[in-house]
Design an enzyme around this catalytic site. Structure first.
Site, PDB file in Angstrom:
ATOM      1  N   PHE A  11       0.824  -1.220   0.000  1.00 46.08           N
ATOM      2  CA  PHE A  11       0.000   0.000   0.000  1.00 46.08           C
ATOM      3  C   PHE A  11       0.859   1.273   0.000  1.00 46.08           C
ATOM      4  CE2 PHE A  11      -2.145   2.849   3.288  1.00 46.08           C
ATOM      5  CZ  PHE A  11      -2.684   3.688   2.318  1.00 46.08           C
ATOM      6  N   ILE A  12       1.576   1.529   1.071  1.00 46.79           N
ATOM      7  CA  ILE A  12       2.357   2.782   1.111  1.00 46.79           C
ATOM      8  C   ILE A  12       3.496   2.696   0.101  1.00 46.79           C
ATOM      9  CG2 ILE A  12       3.728   4.352   2.560  1.00 46.79           C
ATOM     10  CD1 ILE A  12       2.062   3.443   4.958  1.00 46.79           C
ATOM     11  N   ASP A  31       9.791  -7.054  -3.560  1.00 45.91           N
ATOM     12  CA  ASP A  31       8.563  -7.388  -2.828  1.00 45.91           C
ATOM     13  C   ASP A  31       8.311  -8.877  -3.057  1.00 45.91           C
ATOM     14  OD1 ASP A  31       5.697  -7.631  -2.102  1.00 45.91           O
ATOM     15  OD2 ASP A  31       5.750  -5.449  -2.066  1.00 45.91           O
ATOM     16  N   GLY A  36       1.624  -7.526  -0.804  1.00 44.03           N
ATOM     17  CA  GLY A  36       1.688  -6.590  -1.937  1.00 44.03           C
ATOM     18  C   GLY A  36       1.038  -7.218  -3.171  1.00 44.03           C
ATOM     19  N   TYR A 152       3.401  -8.065  16.350  1.00 39.54           N
ATOM     20  CA  TYR A 152       3.648  -7.003  15.369  1.00 39.54           C
ATOM     21  C   TYR A 152       4.390  -5.840  16.031  1.00 39.54           C
ATOM     22  CZ  TYR A 152       2.772  -3.578  11.693  1.00 39.54           C
ATOM     23  OH  TYR A 152       2.913  -2.622  10.719  1.00 39.54           O
ATOM     24  N   LYS A 156       8.299  -4.592  15.395  1.00 45.34           N
ATOM     25  CA  LYS A 156       8.639  -3.228  14.976  1.00 45.34           C
ATOM     26  C   LYS A 156       9.518  -2.542  16.023  1.00 45.34           C
ATOM     27  CE  LYS A 156       6.824  -2.896  10.917  1.00 45.34           C
ATOM     28  NZ  LYS A 156       7.576  -2.444   9.735  1.00 45.34           N
TER      29      LYS A 156
END
Ligand code: UDP
Length: 325
Positions: A11-12, A31, A36, A152, A156
């Protein structure tokens, strides 16, 4: 400029591709297409300034060469989306932590030639029950062990710690951005994100599914504003070694969001409430508030968002209707 985007079909990432192609830069995407989609970058595939490689970052043998070639790297590759995070707890940790570590060690070998922007997340703040604006120095209330949702945030946080350690020990030029509920074109609802799900449901006149009682609040940001902010952050020398919230602080609860999307799509959808247990499985803990403190972002960018939530929703509804026509 030479731009490497890991996760560039996501997305981004794909919005960054479109931005840099528009600027006339040379763009290289890696990717694995796990979340994606090739459609997100299809219009650039045959462009001479664009290269796409389908590969897992951990196995990609061109990494060192492409890192040496790049002037700027956006590290967006990660296992994302709550449904995926809950279903694949091991790959969240493996992909997100080891992928970043591999990229950082390639950068180290290149003597830190390119500027690196690493995508982190507002999830790292954990569950602050009071409605406070989350600033970058606040305590992180992450509760490992209860639920694989936390994997998650943990992954991160490990990425952030790795990156900051490389900054401190080797002087690497890295900026970490904590994204808050970015929305826009190419975002899939398949793995959980609320806005594309509500828009797909509303435009198909199917039930709009609110999880929990709908009083939970989020602040959404258009990906085009997000990219505007990232450009300024990437160029500003003061962002080296910094963690910066990237988002807006216009809050909206999920029931209001559903009602607004239904009205703007002129939809006959019913709005239904689904328990967290039914949506995500037993033991799930949602965040009731999530609002960024934007003092640091403002100081470093002086950027003011150009798209309101309504503007973005209208744009996405129109896009969806064109696709469905
Ligand atoms: N949500 C919802 N219906 C959906 C998908 C999500 O009500 O079909 C809720 C979700 O439980 C959360 C909010 O919308 O409270 C935002 O969810 P998202 O996964 O987009 O972002 P995050 O929870 O990571 O902020």
């Amino acid at each position: 400029m030479h731009i490497l985007i890991t996760g560039g079909a996501g997305f981004i990432g794909s919005n960054l591709v479109a931005y840099h192609m528009e600027c006339g830069d040379k763009v290289h995407v890696v990717d694995d297409l796990s979340t994606g989609r090739i459609e997100n970058i299809a219009s650039f595939i045959n462009h001479p300034d664009f290269t796409f490689e389908q590969a897992d970052l951990l196995l990609w043998d061109a990494l060192d060469n492409v890192v040496n070639w790049a002037d700027r790297i956006y590290h967006m590759a990660a296992v994302v989306g709550l449904f995926r995070v809950l279903q694949e707890p091991v790959s969240v940790l493996r992909t997100n932590i080891m992928g970043t570590q591999k990229l950082l060690s390639a950068l180290h070998k290149s003597h830190w030639k390119p500027k690196l922007i690493i995508a982190s997340t507002s999830e790292v703040y954990g569950n602050h029950h009071e409605n406070i604006a989350l600033h970058e120095e606040i305590e992180l209330l992450v509760t490992p062990g209860h639920n694989s949702r936390w994997n998650y945030a943990i992954s991160k946080l490990a990425d952030e710690a790795f990156a900051l350690s490389y900054v401190h020990e080797y002087g690497a030029d890295i900026t970490i951005v904590r994204f808050f509920n970015v929305i826009g074109l190419n975002q899939s609802g398949k793995y959980g994100m609320v806005v594309p799900r509500f828009i797909a449901q509303a435009t198909a006149n199917e039930p709009i599914t609110i999880y929990g009682d709908g009083s939970q609040v989020r602040s959404f940001m258009d990906v085009r504003d997000c990219i505007g902010m990232l450009q300024i952050l990437a160029k500003n020398k003061q962002t080296k070694g910094e963690i910066v919230n990237v988002g807006t602080d216009h809050e909206r609860n999920i029931t209001d969001l559903a009602t607004m999307i239904k009205a703007r799509a002129q939809s006959s959808s019913e709005i239904v409430y689904v328990s967290y247990n039914d949506a995500y499985g037993a033991g799930f803990e949602d965040y009731f508030h999530r609002k960024p403190d934007l003092t640091k972002l403002q100081r470093l960018t002086n950027y003011h968002p150009q798209w309101s939530l309504e503007d973005t929703v209208d744009f996405l509804i129109k896009n969806r209707q064109l696709k469905d026509a």
